[in-house]
Design a protein around this motif. Structure first.
Motif, PDB file in Angstrom:
ATOM      1  N   GLN A  63      11.582 -86.410 -15.332  1.00 18.20           N
ATOM      2  CA  GLN A  63      13.006 -86.760 -15.414  1.00 18.20           C
ATOM      3  C   GLN A  63      13.539 -87.256 -14.074  1.00 18.20           C
ATOM      4  O   GLN A  63      14.326 -88.201 -14.002  1.00 18.20           O
ATOM      5  CB  GLN A  63      13.818 -85.534 -15.827  1.00 18.20           C
ATOM      6  N   LEU A  64      13.101 -86.606 -13.001  1.00 18.89           N
ATOM      7  CA  LEU A  64      13.597 -86.976 -11.680  1.00 18.89           C
ATOM      8  C   LEU A  64      13.284 -88.421 -11.340  1.00 18.89           C
ATOM      9  O   LEU A  64      14.104 -89.128 -10.763  1.00 18.89           O
ATOM     10  CB  LEU A  64      12.982 -86.054 -10.617  1.00 18.89           C
ATOM     11  N   THR A  65      12.074 -88.848 -11.718  1.00 20.35           N
ATOM     12  CA  THR A  65      11.719 -90.232 -11.385  1.00 20.35           C
ATOM     13  C   THR A  65      12.605 -91.195 -12.151  1.00 20.35           C
ATOM     14  O   THR A  65      12.923 -92.264 -11.661  1.00 20.35           O
ATOM     15  CB  THR A  65      10.246 -90.519 -11.709  1.00 20.35           C
ATOM     16  N   HIS A  66      13.025 -90.799 -13.328  1.00 28.49           N
ATOM     17  CA  HIS A  66      13.927 -91.674 -14.072  1.00 28.49           C
ATOM     18  C   HIS A  66      15.290 -91.763 -13.427  1.00 28.49           C
ATOM     19  O   HIS A  66      16.058 -92.671 -13.677  1.00 28.49           O
ATOM     20  CB  HIS A  66      14.040 -91.209 -15.530  1.00 28.49           C
ATOM     21  N   GLN A  67      15.585 -90.775 -12.558  1.00 26.66           N
ATOM     22  CA  GLN A  67      16.848 -90.865 -11.814  1.00 26.66           C
ATOM     23  C   GLN A  67      16.647 -91.559 -10.475  1.00 26.66           C
ATOM     24  O   GLN A  67      17.527 -91.554  -9.617  1.00 26.66           O
ATOM     25  CB  GLN A  67      17.396 -89.451 -11.577  1.00 26.66           C
ATOM     26  N   GLY A  68      15.429 -92.107 -10.251  1.00 22.91           N
ATOM     27  CA  GLY A  68      15.219 -92.919  -9.053  1.00 22.91           C
ATOM     28  C   GLY A  68      14.571 -92.197  -7.880  1.00 22.91           C
ATOM     29  O   GLY A  68      14.477 -92.726  -6.787  1.00 22.91           O
ATOM     30  N   LEU A  69      14.114 -90.957  -8.103  1.00 20.86           N
ATOM     31  CA  LEU A  69      13.455 -90.236  -7.019  1.00 20.86           C
ATOM     32  C   LEU A  69      12.024 -90.748  -6.865  1.00 20.86           C
ATOM     33  O   LEU A  69      11.376 -91.117  -7.848  1.00 20.86           O
ATOM     34  CB  LEU A  69      13.427 -88.740  -7.353  1.00 20.86           C
ATOM     35  N   ALA A  70      11.537 -90.801  -5.635  1.00 18.76           N
ATOM     36  CA  ALA A  70      10.133 -91.119  -5.385  1.00 18.76           C
ATOM     37  C   ALA A  70       9.398 -89.804  -5.183  1.00 18.76           C
ATOM     38  O   ALA A  70       9.835 -88.967  -4.411  1.00 18.76           O
ATOM     39  CB  ALA A  70      10.011 -91.985  -4.139  1.00 18.76           C
ATOM     40  N   VAL A  71       8.299 -89.618  -5.939  1.00 16.16           N
ATOM     41  CA  VAL A  71       7.587 -88.343  -5.865  1.00 16.16           C
ATOM     42  C   VAL A  71       6.172 -88.568  -5.362  1.00 16.16           C
ATOM     43  O   VAL A  71       5.477 -89.472  -5.799  1.00 16.16           O
ATOM     44  CB  VAL A  71       7.555 -87.652  -7.249  1.00 16.16           C
ATOM     45  N   VAL A  72       5.790 -87.734  -4.384  1.00 21.44           N
ATOM     46  CA  VAL A  72       4.396 -87.707  -3.944  1.00 21.44           C
ATOM     47  C   VAL A  72       3.833 -86.388  -4.418  1.00 21.44           C
ATOM     48  O   VAL A  72       4.381 -85.336  -4.124  1.00 21.44           O
ATOM     49  CB  VAL A  72       4.293 -87.795  -2.407  1.00 21.44           C
ATOM     50  N   MET A  73       2.741 -86.467  -5.202  1.00 20.38           N
ATOM     51  CA  MET A  73       2.197 -85.231  -5.766  1.00 20.38           C
ATOM     52  C   MET A  73       0.783 -85.018  -5.251  1.00 20.38           C
ATOM     53  O   MET A  73      -0.092 -85.832  -5.480  1.00 20.38           O
ATOM     54  CB  MET A  73       2.210 -85.331  -7.284  1.00 20.38           C
ATOM     55  N   ILE A  74       0.607 -83.926  -4.535  1.00 22.71           N
ATOM     56  CA  ILE A  74      -0.718 -83.585  -4.043  1.00 22.71           C
ATOM     57  C   ILE A  74      -1.280 -82.556  -4.999  1.00 22.71           C
ATOM     58  O   ILE A  74      -0.617 -81.552  -5.277  1.00 22.71           O
ATOM     59  CB  ILE A  74      -0.627 -82.993  -2.625  1.00 22.71           C
ATOM     60  N   SER A  75      -2.465 -82.814  -5.554  1.00 20.24           N
ATOM     61  CA  SER A  75      -2.973 -81.847  -6.510  1.00 20.24           C
ATOM     62  C   SER A  75      -4.488 -81.854  -6.565  1.00 20.24           C
ATOM     63  O   SER A  75      -5.137 -82.881  -6.408  1.00 20.24           O
ATOM     64  CB  SER A  75      -2.417 -82.142  -7.902  1.00 20.24           C
ATOM     65  N   SER A  76      -5.049 -80.672  -6.773  1.00 21.46           N
ATOM     66  CA  SER A  76      -6.494 -80.559  -6.957  1.00 21.46           C
ATOM     67  C   SER A  76      -6.837 -80.460  -8.423  1.00 21.46           C
ATOM     68  O   SER A  76      -8.001 -80.404  -8.785  1.00 21.46           O
ATOM     69  CB  SER A  76      -7.009 -79.309  -6.244  1.00 21.46           C
ATOM     70  N   GLU A  77      -5.801 -80.402  -9.269  1.00 19.72           N
ATOM     71  CA  GLU A  77      -6.078 -80.292 -10.695  1.00 19.72           C
ATOM     72  C   GLU A  77      -6.154 -81.684 -11.304  1.00 19.72           C
ATOM     73  O   GLU A  77      -5.174 -82.406 -11.385  1.00 19.72           O
ATOM     74  CB  GLU A  77      -4.986 -79.459 -11.373  1.00 19.72           C
ATOM     75  N   MET A  78      -7.346 -82.041 -11.707  1.00 20.11           N
ATOM     76  CA  MET A  78      -7.595 -83.387 -12.226  1.00 20.11           C
ATOM     77  C   MET A  78      -6.672 -83.752 -13.394  1.00 20.11           C
ATOM     78  O   MET A  78      -6.074 -84.822 -13.375  1.00 20.11           O
ATOM     79  CB  MET A  78      -9.051 -83.511 -12.666  1.00 20.11           C
ATOM     80  N   PRO A  79      -6.565 -82.890 -14.413  1.00 22.96           N
ATOM     81  CA  PRO A  79      -5.775 -83.315 -15.566  1.00 22.96           C
ATOM     82  C   PRO A  79      -4.343 -83.658 -15.191  1.00 22.96           C
ATOM     83  O   PRO A  79      -3.794 -84.654 -15.651  1.00 22.96           O
ATOM     84  CB  PRO A  79      -5.812 -82.094 -16.495  1.00 22.96           C
ATOM     85  N   GLU A  80      -3.732 -82.850 -14.327  1.00 23.93           N
ATOM     86  CA  GLU A  80      -2.327 -83.111 -14.027  1.00 23.93           C
ATOM     87  C   GLU A  80      -2.181 -84.388 -13.220  1.00 23.93           C
ATOM     88  O   GLU A  80      -1.248 -85.155 -13.403  1.00 23.93           O
ATOM     89  CB  GLU A  80      -1.640 -81.902 -13.380  1.00 23.93           C
ATOM     90  N   ILE A  81      -3.129 -84.622 -12.319  1.00 17.94           N
ATOM     91  CA  ILE A  81      -2.991 -85.810 -11.485  1.00 17.94           C
ATOM     92  C   ILE A  81      -3.262 -87.072 -12.317  1.00 17.94           C
ATOM     93  O   ILE A  81      -2.595 -88.095 -12.166  1.00 17.94           O
ATOM     94  CB  ILE A  81      -3.885 -85.701 -10.226  1.00 17.94           C
ATOM     95  N   LEU A  82      -4.220 -86.959 -13.226  1.00 17.87           N
ATOM     96  CA  LEU A  82      -4.537 -88.125 -14.062  1.00 17.87           C
ATOM     97  C   LEU A  82      -3.401 -88.432 -15.042  1.00 17.87           C
ATOM     98  O   LEU A  82      -3.130 -89.594 -15.329  1.00 17.87           O
ATOM     99  CB  LEU A  82      -5.833 -87.881 -14.836  1.00 17.87           C
TER     100      LEU A  82
END
Lengths: 493, 329, 359
Positions: free
Chosen positions: A441-460
């Motif tokens: 939802q946040l990205t739809h409000q124009g936020l830029a998100v950087v997501m660091i993750s070791s969990e493959m499914p969530e990052i993919l």
């Protein structure tokens, strides 16, 4: 051979003042079996483990070991009966050597004189068994977490454990290390040791375990053969409803470049350049220690930069002041929530507004009613489960704590970039889906998100673009849909 | 229903925290007033307050530092240095205002020195101020050749000994400061930030708080408060004494900790610290009133501190247990 | 990298603080060295004028380990000692034990290793100095102590505290009788120290002897500090607001108590105080500036220092010395102060002949 359970609890009840923590729970463990225990936070997993390991005693019900009443009243008695627990937070003594840690409760000795030669030999033998290549004299504090965990396993083996309980053993491990652990678990199984396995990572459980017992709100839900269930089935058993769309990501049209990083170099990060547009989620994948957290810290000015630039909306972010970075609209949700995220002695309200206090300033005073209003709104919007915003944050579940920290930045008027490090570590399934939803939802409000993750499914599933890091450098960039687990892994190793 | 009961529970804990100290203070007062007829007199209460007020002013500074997870043990030496500086300026100019400025300037310099060593140098504040404690004391000795400087402006004594509406001036000053800093700690951004940094400085840094800047500011602020107490002490002693304030740091720290301020930062209240200082002040006063041999004073004071801290630890443990029970579903 | 910087900073810091620590114990050294040079130049003059007091080539070297140089009393003892040393043409090195008996032992050992001829000591704790005296004897170094005897030294220079206390007591008793006053006393003591206990004991004896009417309302412990004296006296005055007489075991104690009396809003004209020590400027200011201090027992620190040096030289020369060399004490009132001290510019100089005359 039904009666031949290594361990069995039947109809166990446990009450704490005001709480019915376990309500008629059943659990059996066979020899050579990996039996997973799953449930959301507060489902009663830890209480059950504490009963098995002698920390708590049962109010009602039966607890049998090899068909006989267990009679375990203290943790010490549990160890004597062959039950070892490897906790999420390791309990080794950091300034003692590997060998000392393993044997300190039962040092081999002749008339009080410790036979060190024997100690080191035995340690080496056990170390080679689990594939730990270290000097037995090395102090445990110098070992990485994965290796410390192996030491814990050796400790259990040296105490002739028949039952080993593993509580979130992989939460701090890299993929390689997880593979090694799986290998060891299989080997332990073949020796007839029973393993109780607790994890939030359902894919792991499906791969490793033989049977799965599901708890929910202190109730026993069911025990199933792993071969007979799917992840979705398991999730719906845990949360009590069907959970549609774990990953809700609906890519939106990316806007202007908000964050631009050019040639950023620190002691742990080498020449990293990338950009993030408004409305985008950009992922950083890689192994533990690949430099992703260090990159985030350098971006906000928490770690020293050697060279390079960080630009937000065309303006350079100073190198050494996290307050300036925040002012320019960069927020960072850290990986280690307990030590770097929350203020444990403060309530939810103070935890949430600490970065946005200026918004509530009323000449010199903080306007409490405005503050309370905003916090309550956030609690409602993000579905933070708490009796009161004056509740200590340390009393919340991991997922709710994470939401409070997210809210800390979301309530800021000028927030433009959110860097979120391991967004769902140690968080249960239901809250996980909610956090993904919030990010989307946040990205739809124009936020830029950087997501660091070791969990493959969530990052993919969540990211529009994915960078892979290895040893402090970016090794690859993938667009959404191009990336696969294999591709990410091959670039990370 | 659970909601209200929990909220109530939290409130009652925080209230109880102060209650233990209030009860202790009352109990001590009752015992003394039974044993000595001159204890519960206006004159004596005024005296106790006047004596405690110096510690209170310095104590506020110490509370700010401890909340931040820092400490300044150079406060005792500073009492001497500030006294010397202000009395020298006073005698030279005859102006109390200039003397006050000299005192505050000395406090600012010492606070800056301590703050810079701690924030920029990354030196642990206990060690840093252990060093500056020696430096400041040494400078005082060098400047005066160990001889105290008598005050030549009679009006100066009024600051320490004078009264306004029947209340001693130092008491008015310290009360005003307590109210001001109570407001700062509980209702301003600065106060919130102090608690946050003391509770978890890494989290504070990552949440975008100017950690080093605030630490430096608090060191300077504490320096100013220490200087103010030293200025009043000089007036009370009617001299700038190079040996003034010996052991003052330990008295202040002990009183503040007795009041429930944690040495590890982030925990404690100004009101608790105030109660701690009052308790120690009253004990000191009562023992002299009762004509108890001075050899027993230290024993009693030490025993009270240990007892108070023990009770506090027990209270915390009980509270934690209850919390655990109520949250462990 | 950051660690290195930190390490260097820490190291610098420690060196700095150690330097300061040393500077503190030598606090007075620079000051003294300057005064030493002045005084040696004076000595040169005296040597010229007096002729050949010291003809043999080698100068005698005295090492003095003071117990607590941060007190004005010892500042003046050292002043007198240096003055005398210059007159006699001997060298004196001063170290400060800073109230630490272990430090005193090691300073004494260092001085002996550096090659001094006489060791002078003001014991922090007499019991700890026996071995020092033994080893000095073995090296052929004479030892003289000030104030408290250790045993085995050539002599001990110092006042008779009990007799001096008695003088103060007699004076106050006579004062009370003369003014028809019933004394209600506050005694500000320092019971940890034997010297100070003796002063109080003597004071009470003297008071009793005069037959004056008196009651001791309270005895408090000031630890010899003005701050502490102020605090405990304030409390004592609340319990006993009828107190009208104060006796303090040193200048700071007496003055702290007077300060307490003043800030308690009591009538200063009704108060009589007798001080003990007259250690220097602090005592002088109080005595001469019309405060309740009607008289002070003067101990003449400059004289004590001078006698200490003189005895050291005698001990070095092997002269027979009595076990105790009692320094003169007397009661001084504002009127008689100028009989003993003469103003020279900003400073007041002790008239040694006037002190000699007391004997």
């Amino acid at each position: 051979m039904e009666g031949e359970f290594l361990l069995e609890v039947k109809g166990v009840h446990k009450h704490f003042p005001g709480v019915h923590a376990l309500n008629g729970v059943n659990f059996q463990l066979r020899r050579g079996e990996v039996h997973a225990l799953v449930g959301e936070n507060g489902a009663g997993k830890s209480t059950l483990i504490k009963i098995i390991s002698g920390v708590h005693n049962i109010d009602n019900g039966e607890y049998l070991i090899e068909g006989k009443p267990a009679n375990i009243r203290t943790p010490h008695e549990a160890i004597e009966k062959g039950i070892s627990v490897i906790y999420q937070e390791l309990t080794l003594i950091p300034h003692m050597s590997i060998a000392e840690n393993i044997f300190f409760s039962h040092l081999p000795n002749t008339r009080g004189k410790v036979n060190w030669k024997e100690v080191y030999e035995k340690t080496r033998e056990l170390m080679s068994y689990v594939g730990l290549d270290e000097n037995p004299r090395t102090k445990v504090g110098y070992l990485p977490v994965a290796k410390q965990q192996l030491v814990e396993i050796i400790k259990a083996l040296s105490a002739n454990a028949k039952i080993i309980i593993m509580d979130e053993p992989t939460s701090a491990l890299s993929n390689n290390e997880i593979e090694n652990l799986c290998r060891i678990i299989k080997e332990l199984k073949s020796k007839g040791i029973g393993i109780i396995y607790i994890s939030h990572k359902l894919d792991e459980i499906l791969e490793l375990s033989d049977r799965i017992t599901v708890l929910r709100d202190g109730q026993y839900i069911d025990t199933v053969e792993t071969a007979d269930v799917t992840q979705d089935k398991l999730v719906s058993m845990m949360v009590g409803r069907e959970l549609k769309d774990m990953y809700p990501r609906q890519a939106c049209e990316p806007g202007e470049v908000v964050l631009e990083v050019k040639g950023l170099t620190t002691e742990k990060v080498y020449d990293v350049s990338f950009n993030v547009r408004a409305g985008e989620i950009v992922g950083f994948s890689g192994l533990m220690g690949a430099g992703r957290t260090e990159l985030a810290r350098a971006i906000i000015g928490a770690d020293k930069r050697i060279s390079g630039q960080v630009i937000v909306n065309g303006k350079a972010v100073p190198a050494d002041a996290t307050d300036k970075a925040l002012e320019m609209g960069i927020g960072y949700v850290p990986e280690d929530r307990k030590n770097h995220g929350i203020f444990a002695q403060c309530c939810i309200r103070k935890n949430m507004t600490i970065s946005a206090l200026k918004q509530f300033k009323n000449t010199v005073k903080i306007n409490r009613s405005n503050e309370t209003l905003s916090v309550n709104k956030m609690v409602e919007d993000l579905h933070i489960k708490t009796p009161s915003i004056e509740q200590l944050i340390s009393k919340l579940s991991g997922g709710n704590q994470q939401k409070v920290i997210l809210a800390r930045f979301l309530m800021m008027n000028g927030i433009k970039v959110l860097i979120i490090d391991e967004p769902t570590r140690g968080i249960d399934v239901g809250a996980k889906a909610e956090i993904y939803n919030i990010l989307d939802q946040l990205t739809h409000q124009g936020l830029a998100v950087v997501m660091i993750s070791s969990e493959m499914p969530e990052i993919l599933s969540m990211c529009d673009r994915i960078y892979v890091m290895k040893k402090g450098r970016v090794t690859a960039e993938f667009k959404r849909g191009e990336a696969t687990q294999e591709k990410l892994l091959s670039k990370a190793i | 229903m659970e909601k209200t009961s929990k909220g109530h529970f939290f409130k009652s804990i925080t209230r109880f925290e102060q209650a233990a100290l209030v009860i202790a203070l009352l109990a001590i007062c009752i015992v003394f007033s039974i044993l000595s007829s001159s204890f519960m007199t206006v004159l004596n209460i005024t005296n106790v307050l006047r004596q405690v007020s110096l510690m209170v002013i310095a104590g506020i500074g110490m509370v700010l530092l401890l909340l931040l997870g820092e400490i300044d043990i150079s406060v005792g030496s500073l009492q001497a240095a500030v006294g010397i500086a202000s009395v020298t300026v006073l005698n030279a100019t005859g102006s109390i205002i200039l003397a006050l400025l000299a005192a505050l300037a000395t406090g600012v310099v010492s606070g800056l020195l301590n703050g810079i060593i701690v924030t920029k140098g990354g030196v642990n504040s206990f060690i840093a101020t252990l060093g500056t404690m020696a430096i400041i004391r040494g400078i005082g000795m060098v400047v005066t050749k160990a001889v105290s400087i008598p005050v030549r402006v009679p009006e100066f004594a009024e600051i320490g000994a004078g009264q306004l509406f029947g209340i001693p001036v130092p008491v008015i000053i310290s009360a005003a400061l307590v109210i001001f800093f109570y407001f700062v700690l509980n209702h301003t951004i600065f106060g919130r930030q102090i608690y946050a940094i003391g509770g978890n400085s890494e989290a504070a840094k990552l949440a975008g708080l100017p950690v080093q800047k605030i630490k430096l500011q608090v060191f300077v602020l504490a320096g100013v408060l220490f200087a103010l107490s030293a200025f009043i002490l000089a007036s009370r002693l009617d001299a700038g004494q190079p040996i003034a304030g010996q052991g003052f740091e330990m008295q202040v720290i002990a009183a503040v900790i007795l009041g429930g301020v944690s040495m590890s930062g982030g925990n404690g209240t100004l009101s608790g610290a105030l109660l701690g200082m009052l308790i120690l002040g009253v004990i000191q006063n009562g023992l002299v009133l009762l004509n108890v041999s001075s050899f027993y004073h230290d024993i009693v004071r030490g025993a009270v501190i240990i007892l108070a801290v023990y009770l506090d630890e027990r209270r915390k443990k009980n509270a934690a247990k209850q919390l655990l029970r109520s949250s462990n579903k | 990298m950051a660690k290195k910087v930190l390490a260097i900073l820490l190291l610098m810091f420690f060196v700095l603080s150690m330097a300061v620590g040393c500077a503190q114990k030598e606090t007075n050294q620079p000051a003294n060295q300057t005064s030493k040079t002045d005084e040696t130049s004076k000595a040169d003059e005296t040597a010229k004028t007096d002729g050949a007091e010291q003809t043999s080539g080698k100068k005698i070297k005295i090492g003095y380990v003071c117990n607590f140089m941060n007190a004005e009393w010892y500042q003046n003892v050292i002043k007198g000692a240096k003055h005398k040393a210059a007159q006699l043409g001997v060298d004196i090195d001063v170290a400060d034990a800073n109230n630490d008996s272990a430090q005193q032992v090691s300073f004494a050992e260092n001085l002996m290793a550096q090659g001094i001829d006489v060791l002078a000591l003001t014991p922090v704790d007499a019991k700890t100095l026996k071995p020092v005296i033994e080893s000095a004897k073995a090296k052929g170094i004479a030892v003289v102590t000030e104030s408290n005897p250790v045993g085995g030294e050539a002599t001990t220079v110092g006042a008779d505290n009990k007799a001096a206390g008695k003088m103060a007591g007699l004076w106050m008793g006579e004062y009370a009788k003369k003014n028809n006053m019933e004394l209600k006393l506050l005694i500000v003591g320092f019971p940890n120290f034997e010297d100070c206990r003796l002063r109080v004991e003597g004071f009470k004896e003297g008071l009793e002897e005069t037959g004056a009417k008196y009651t001791i309302k309270q005895e408090v412990d000031s630890q010899g500090l003005k701050e502490k004296a102020l605090a405990v006296s304030t409390d004592a005055l609340t319990a006993n607001p009828d107190i009208n007489a104060i006796f303090g075991i040193n200048d700071d104690s007496t003055q702290g108590a007077i300060q307490a009396y003043k800030s308690s809003g009591l009538d200063m004209s009704k108060l009589v105080a007798v001080g003990f020590g007259l250690e220097g400027s602090v005592g002088r200011e109080a005595l001469l500036n019309n405060t309740p201090i009607k008289a002070e027992l003067a101990m003449f620190p400059e004289y004590v220092g001078a006698l200490l040096v003189e005895s050291c030289v005698k001990a070095y020369n092997g002269e027979k010395l009595p076990e105790r060399l009692v320094t003169p004490t007397t009661m001084i009132t504002p009127d008689t102060y100028k009989d003993f001290y003469k103003q020279e510019g900003n400073d007041w100089m002790l008239d040694f002949s006037a002190v000699e005359a007391i004997k």
